[in-house]
Design a protein around this motif. Structure first.
Motif, PDB file in Angstrom:
ATOM      1  N   SER A  65       9.699  -3.228   8.108  1.00 35.54           N
ATOM      2  CA  SER A  65       9.678  -2.222   7.917  1.00 35.54           C
ATOM      3  C   SER A  65       8.450  -1.819   6.643  1.00 35.54           C
ATOM      4  CB  SER A  65      10.836  -1.453   7.422  1.00 35.54           C
ATOM      5  OG  SER A  65      11.296  -1.981   6.130  1.00 35.54           O
ATOM      6  N   SER A  66       8.124  -0.545   6.588  1.00 33.59           N
ATOM      7  CA  SER A  66       6.999  -0.291   5.459  1.00 33.59           C
ATOM      8  C   SER A  66       7.331   1.302   5.330  1.00 33.59           C
ATOM      9  CB  SER A  66       5.903  -0.370   5.898  1.00 33.59           C
ATOM     10  OG  SER A  66       5.391   0.086   7.153  1.00 33.59           O
ATOM     11  N   HIS A  67       7.400   1.587   3.938  1.00 32.64           N
ATOM     12  CA  HIS A  67       7.449   3.084   3.672  1.00 32.64           C
ATOM     13  C   HIS A  67       6.025   3.362   2.708  1.00 32.64           C
ATOM     14  CE1 HIS A  67       8.852   6.654   1.867  1.00 32.64           C
ATOM     15  NE2 HIS A  67      10.048   6.711   2.731  1.00 32.64           N
ATOM     16  N   ASN A  68       5.633   4.488   3.061  1.00 32.76           N
ATOM     17  CA  ASN A  68       4.067   4.939   2.727  1.00 32.76           C
ATOM     18  C   ASN A  68       4.359   5.200   1.076  1.00 32.76           C
ATOM     19  OD1 ASN A  68       2.543   7.563   1.564  1.00 32.76           O
ATOM     20  ND2 ASN A  68       1.361   6.470   3.062  1.00 32.76           N
ATOM     21  N   CYS A  69       5.416   5.800   0.607  1.00 29.22           N
ATOM     22  CA  CYS A  69       5.452   6.071  -0.954  1.00 29.22           C
ATOM     23  C   CYS A  69       6.022   4.676  -1.649  1.00 29.22           C
ATOM     24  CB  CYS A  69       6.401   7.296  -1.054  1.00 29.22           C
ATOM     25  SG  CYS A  69       5.840   8.759  -0.443  1.00 29.22           S
ATOM     26  N   ALA A  70       6.764   3.954  -0.956  1.00 32.56           N
ATOM     27  CA  ALA A  70       7.296   2.851  -1.773  1.00 32.56           C
ATOM     28  C   ALA A  70       5.994   2.044  -1.964  1.00 32.56           C
ATOM     29  CB  ALA A  70       8.418   2.343  -1.147  1.00 32.56           C
TER      30      ALA A  70
ATOM     31  N   PRO B  17     -13.153   6.057   2.421  1.00 37.13           N
ATOM     32  CA  PRO B  17     -13.094   6.015   3.711  1.00 37.13           C
ATOM     33  C   PRO B  17     -12.809   4.923   4.605  1.00 37.13           C
ATOM     34  CG  PRO B  17     -15.149   6.735   3.017  1.00 37.13           C
ATOM     35  CD  PRO B  17     -14.393   6.346   2.115  1.00 37.13           C
ATOM     36  N   THR B  18     -12.451   3.706   3.971  1.00 38.94           N
ATOM     37  CA  THR B  18     -12.095   2.751   4.661  1.00 38.94           C
ATOM     38  C   THR B  18     -10.453   2.281   4.432  1.00 38.94           C
ATOM     39  OG1 THR B  18     -12.503   1.222   2.713  1.00 38.94           O
ATOM     40  CG2 THR B  18     -14.192   1.398   4.351  1.00 38.94           C
ATOM     41  N   ALA B  19     -10.098   3.120   3.348  1.00 38.12           N
ATOM     42  CA  ALA B  19      -8.293   2.946   3.171  1.00 38.12           C
ATOM     43  C   ALA B  19      -7.617   3.224   4.429  1.00 38.12           C
ATOM     44  CB  ALA B  19      -8.147   4.023   2.097  1.00 38.12           C
ATOM     45  N   GLN B  20      -6.528   2.867   4.348  1.00 36.70           N
ATOM     46  CA  GLN B  20      -5.403   3.216   5.280  1.00 36.70           C
ATOM     47  C   GLN B  20      -4.216   3.683   5.033  1.00 36.70           C
ATOM     48  OE1 GLN B  20      -6.781  -0.960   7.024  1.00 36.70           O
ATOM     49  NE2 GLN B  20      -5.543  -0.412   8.525  1.00 36.70           N
ATOM     50  N   TRP B  21      -3.265   4.356   5.947  1.00 37.03           N
ATOM     51  CA  TRP B  21      -2.191   5.194   5.384  1.00 37.03           C
ATOM     52  C   TRP B  21      -0.956   4.222   5.663  1.00 37.03           C
ATOM     53  CZ3 TRP B  21      -1.584  10.054   3.074  1.00 37.03           C
ATOM     54  CH2 TRP B  21      -0.160  10.412   3.214  1.00 37.03           C
ATOM     55  N   THR B  22      -0.312   3.681   4.797  1.00 36.42           N
ATOM     56  CA  THR B  22       0.943   3.035   5.107  1.00 36.42           C
ATOM     57  C   THR B  22       1.863   3.650   5.750  1.00 36.42           C
ATOM     58  OG1 THR B  22       0.500   1.910   2.827  1.00 36.42           O
ATOM     59  CG2 THR B  22       2.577   1.524   4.105  1.00 36.42           C
ATOM     60  N   ALA B  23       2.155   3.328   7.025  1.00 35.72           N
ATOM     61  CA  ALA B  23       3.167   3.827   7.846  1.00 35.72           C
ATOM     62  C   ALA B  23       4.748   3.727   7.259  1.00 35.72           C
ATOM     63  CB  ALA B  23       3.214   3.146   9.340  1.00 35.72           C
ATOM     64  N   THR B  24       5.401   4.972   7.318  1.00 36.42           N
ATOM     65  CA  THR B  24       6.785   5.012   7.117  1.00 36.42           C
ATOM     66  C   THR B  24       7.442   4.911   8.480  1.00 36.42           C
ATOM     67  OG1 THR B  24       6.552   6.489   5.177  1.00 36.42           O
ATOM     68  CG2 THR B  24       8.800   6.239   6.209  1.00 36.42           C
ATOM     69  N   ALA B  25       7.794   3.512   8.813  1.00 36.15           N
ATOM     70  CA  ALA B  25       8.318   3.110  10.082  1.00 36.15           C
ATOM     71  C   ALA B  25       8.853   1.656  10.143  1.00 36.15           C
ATOM     72  CB  ALA B  25       6.947   3.197  11.092  1.00 36.15           C
ATOM     73  N   ALA B  26       9.807   1.573  11.041  1.00 38.01           N
ATOM     74  CA  ALA B  26      10.420   0.228  11.165  1.00 38.01           C
ATOM     75  C   ALA B  26      10.622   0.140  12.699  1.00 38.01           C
ATOM     76  CB  ALA B  26      11.775   0.294  10.475  1.00 38.01           C
ATOM     77  N   GLY B  27      10.460  -1.407  13.184  1.00 34.60           N
ATOM     78  CA  GLY B  27      10.623  -1.747  14.561  1.00 34.60           C
ATOM     79  C   GLY B  27      11.675  -3.093  14.269  1.00 34.60           C
ATOM     80  N   ALA B  28      12.440  -2.959  15.511  1.00 34.11           N
ATOM     81  CA  ALA B  28      13.405  -4.177  15.611  1.00 34.11           C
ATOM     82  C   ALA B  28      13.659  -4.633  16.888  1.00 34.11           C
ATOM     83  CB  ALA B  28      14.867  -3.531  14.875  1.00 34.11           C
ATOM     84  N   PHE B  29      13.922  -5.772  17.026  1.00 35.35           N
ATOM     85  CA  PHE B  29      14.042  -6.418  18.385  1.00 35.35           C
ATOM     86  C   PHE B  29      15.026  -7.458  18.376  1.00 35.35           C
ATOM     87  CE2 PHE B  29       9.781  -5.822  16.796  1.00 35.35           C
ATOM     88  CZ  PHE B  29       9.135  -5.025  17.763  1.00 35.35           C
ATOM     89  N   ILE B  30      15.598  -7.640  19.400  1.00 31.16           N
ATOM     90  CA  ILE B  30      16.941  -8.625  19.961  1.00 31.16           C
ATOM     91  C   ILE B  30      16.221  -9.611  21.105  1.00 31.16           C
ATOM     92  CG2 ILE B  30      19.140  -9.177  20.908  1.00 31.16           C
ATOM     93  CD1 ILE B  30      20.108  -6.673  19.709  1.00 31.16           C
TER      94      ILE B  30
END
Length: 344
Positions: free
Chosen positions: A134-139, A156-169
């Protein structure tokens, strides 16, 4: 020397789940995510605790989709961008699953899949492993750059940290009960090959241009894979990178073209796919280890299940830096582990 590890059909990807925040839900993939929180807080009091809760929610979704309980998972591989991966350890402690913490920066989703696959392949006593990142933009912004409240201007080259998580089995393909557990799958998805990436430092020290820092590592992995496998880009439906964004994606394609490898027709970058550049002010695109994990789980895995695509290369890309290394002006090395997924 990098080696391609052929797993045949011994390791299967059983299920995937994703959860995101406000900006990610209003991007072009919004309806594909399993869960979203418009406040980005996920019921917690601080941004750091919010990411732990994001992990907990995503793993619960994953287990529910797979029809499994925590005791059905032998080992949980997890990691995030917070110092010492504290979001993962705090958010996932209540499950009671044996835990291995990982840090590959934004490449952690591929690192987790690689480690889980290798553990399952090497030990018959293990049946199922899970991987989550996972990652969180504000954290992340507060830790690596400046708090969001500060209102600092991004280049302009900066990126936006995604607030998101992905999980797999993942599970061994000879696991008993597989037919019952995979009733939701139209096609089996196998982790056919894995390859660890090399640390590549091209001298980039600008934390606002991580795409340029990571692109050489992705190029190195792709070049090595095609040389050793004797395959070509046209053999794959998609060649997926994690979060190079617009800037890094262009650099990657140019680097590969210079050595005679053309991936322009089937290259997709999760950092470019996550947001609508016309409506959302994300500059070069998304970053954060939750970016590639959530896009793989919500967009590519369902298409593999349906048989719309059958063969993909997935490389989550990581910028290996810390707050201290940035403050001291150190260069940012890159890493790009590779996962080859097929469906039948």
């Amino acid at each position: 020397m990098q080696k391609i590890i052929d797993l045949g059909k011994r390791v299967r990807l059983l299920e995937a789940a994703s959860a995101v925040g406000h900006e990610e839900f209003f991007g072009p993939l919004g309806d594909l995510f399993d869960y979203h929180d418009e406040s980005d807080k996920f019921g917690a009091k601080t941004w750091e605790l919010s990411e732990g809760e994001l992990d907990r929610i995503t793993l619960n979704l994953l287990l529910k989709k797979a029809g499994l309980k925590p005791c059905d998972i032998d080992i949980l591989f997890a990691g995030d961008l917070q110092n010492q991966c504290v979001a993962s350890s705090q958010g996932l402690s209540s499950f009671g699953i044996p835990y291995i913490g990982l840090y590959g920066a934004c490449s952690t989703s591929a690192e987790g899949l690689l480690c889980a696959s290798m553990f399952l392949n090497s030990s018959k006593s293990l049946k199922r492993c899970a991987s989550i990142t996972s990652s969180h933009n504000c954290a992340a912004e507060r830790q690596f750059r400046t708090p969001i409240e500060y209102g600092g201007q991004r280049t302009p080259t900066a990126q936006w940290t995604a607030t998101a998580a992905g999980a797999f089995i993942l599970e061994r393909s000879d696991t008993e009960g597989t037919e019952k557990d995979t009733k939701s799958l139209k096609r089996n998805i196998y982790v056919r090959e894995v390859m660890a990436g090399k640390i590549v430092d091209s001298g980039v020290s600008d934390a606002a241009n991580m795409g340029a820092a990571m692109a050489p590592a992705a190029a190195d992995t792709i070049e090595s894979y095609f040389k050793k496998s004797e395959s070509s880009p046209s053999d794959f439906d998609f060649i997926i990178t994690g979060d190079l964004g617009k800037e890094g994606g262009e650099i990657l394609r140019e680097l590969l073209l210079s050595i005679g490898i053309d991936i322009r027709k089937n290259h997709s970058d999760c950092g470019v796919m996550m947001y609508d550049f016309k409506r959302q002010d994300v500059h070069s695109g998304a970053s954060g280890c939750g970016c590639s994990a959530s896009v793989l789980a919500s967009y590519f895995i369902p298409r593999l299940k349906k048989g719309e695509i059958k063969n993909i290369l997935f490389m989550a890309t990581g910028a290996l830096m810390s707050p201290s290394s940035i403050q001291q002006g150190g260069s940012i090395a890159g890493i790009a582990p590779l996962i080859h997924l097929t469906s039948e």
